[in-house]
Design a protein around this motif. Sequence first.
Motif, short mmCIF file in Angstrom:
data_model
loop_
_atom_site.label_atom_id
_atom_site.label_comp_id
_atom_site.label_asym_id
_atom_site.label_seq_id
_atom_site.Cartn_x
_atom_site.Cartn_y
_atom_site.Cartn_z
N UNK A 1 0.74 -1.19 0.02
CA UNK A 1 0.00 -0.14 0.06
C UNK A 1 0.92 1.17 -0.03
N UNK A 2 1.78 1.33 0.73
CA UNK A 2 2.90 2.38 0.92
C UNK A 2 3.62 2.80 -0.35
N UNK A 3 4.11 1.51 -1.26
CA UNK A 3 4.37 1.66 -2.23
C UNK A 3 3.48 2.07 -3.42
N UNK A 4 2.26 1.70 -3.38
CA UNK A 4 1.22 2.37 -4.27
C UNK A 4 0.88 3.83 -4.06
N UNK A 5 0.98 4.26 -2.85
CA UNK A 5 0.83 5.67 -2.67
C UNK A 5 2.14 6.31 -3.30
N UNK A 6 3.13 5.91 -3.02
CA UNK A 6 4.36 6.60 -3.62
C UNK A 6 4.58 6.61 -5.20
N UNK A 7 3.89 5.60 -5.56
CA UNK A 7 3.98 5.66 -7.26
C UNK A 7 2.94 6.78 -7.75
N UNK A 8 2.03 6.68 -7.16
CA UNK A 8 1.05 8.05 -7.46
C UNK A 8 1.56 9.25 -7.22
N UNK A 9 2.24 9.43 -5.97
CA UNK A 9 2.90 10.77 -5.60
C UNK A 9 3.85 10.94 -6.64
N UNK A 10 4.91 10.12 -6.88
CA UNK A 10 6.05 10.46 -7.83
C UNK A 10 5.53 10.86 -9.27
N UNK A 11 4.46 10.16 -9.86
CA UNK A 11 3.76 10.46 -11.01
C UNK A 11 3.23 12.01 -11.00
N UNK A 12 2.63 12.43 -9.90
CA UNK A 12 1.94 13.59 -10.03
C UNK A 12 3.09 14.68 -9.59
#
Length: 265
Positions: free
Chosen positions: A89-100
Amino acid sequence: MTTTLTFPVLLRLIDERSSAFRAAVASAPSLDVQVPTCPEWTLFDLAQHIGEGRRAWAATVAAGPAPAKSAAEGAPAAPREREALLAWLAESTEQLLDALREAGPDRGCWTWWGASQSPQTCGAVARHQLQQIAVHTYDAQVTVGAPEPLPDEVALDGVEEFLSTCVATTSAWPHKPTAFDFHATEGHSWCLTVDGDGARSTRISAPGTTPVAAADEGPNAAGVSVRGTASELVLFVYDRIPADSLQIEGDAGLFDLLRAWEPEE
């Protein structure tokens, strides 16, 4: 309509709500417990939805205006073991934040809300993603018996975000034209007008700041108005709390018509 929250604040709040979601998952007695506000899901199902959704939107943001290919292809499945699930879950959030962060708020992005009042930009995606994780964090907290109101800055933007993104449309309202007023006790108000031209959301003056005639007369006079905290309003429009949790004046049945409406885009 544009948010009052800056892009960095949106990203910070997404991160904070995501951490709160993981904290709820970590405290649950079991991942198989049913989610009361999403009764078709277990807590694991909810966590899987959150993680897969953030990864999918990360791919969508990275793709820009073109629809992204399925993010599920080759992606790791949500693990059943709790500690591994929390890391996923933490990795999923970081992927989104990195993309944004990489894209920035003004870059064009494919969205499903093309006919709404929200722009098709990465900033609008961030704004909607904040509300998604905030409401699902509430779901997770209800599941573990520790529900908390949405943070004020999240909720105050959430009412308008829902109306302008999820409800606003150019499809004709199939009933008598009317308006819905939403009043947050924090001093913010919005009006949703529905008629043959569709649904449009506007900010309006809070009660007590305009003459009574201006608020109660004219073609856009509200058929129903609802008052509560901003958090309560957001949870109400997302069907998380019942109508009797708020103060409603006028024809409450209009909300049933609004929820049943399926605009043809």
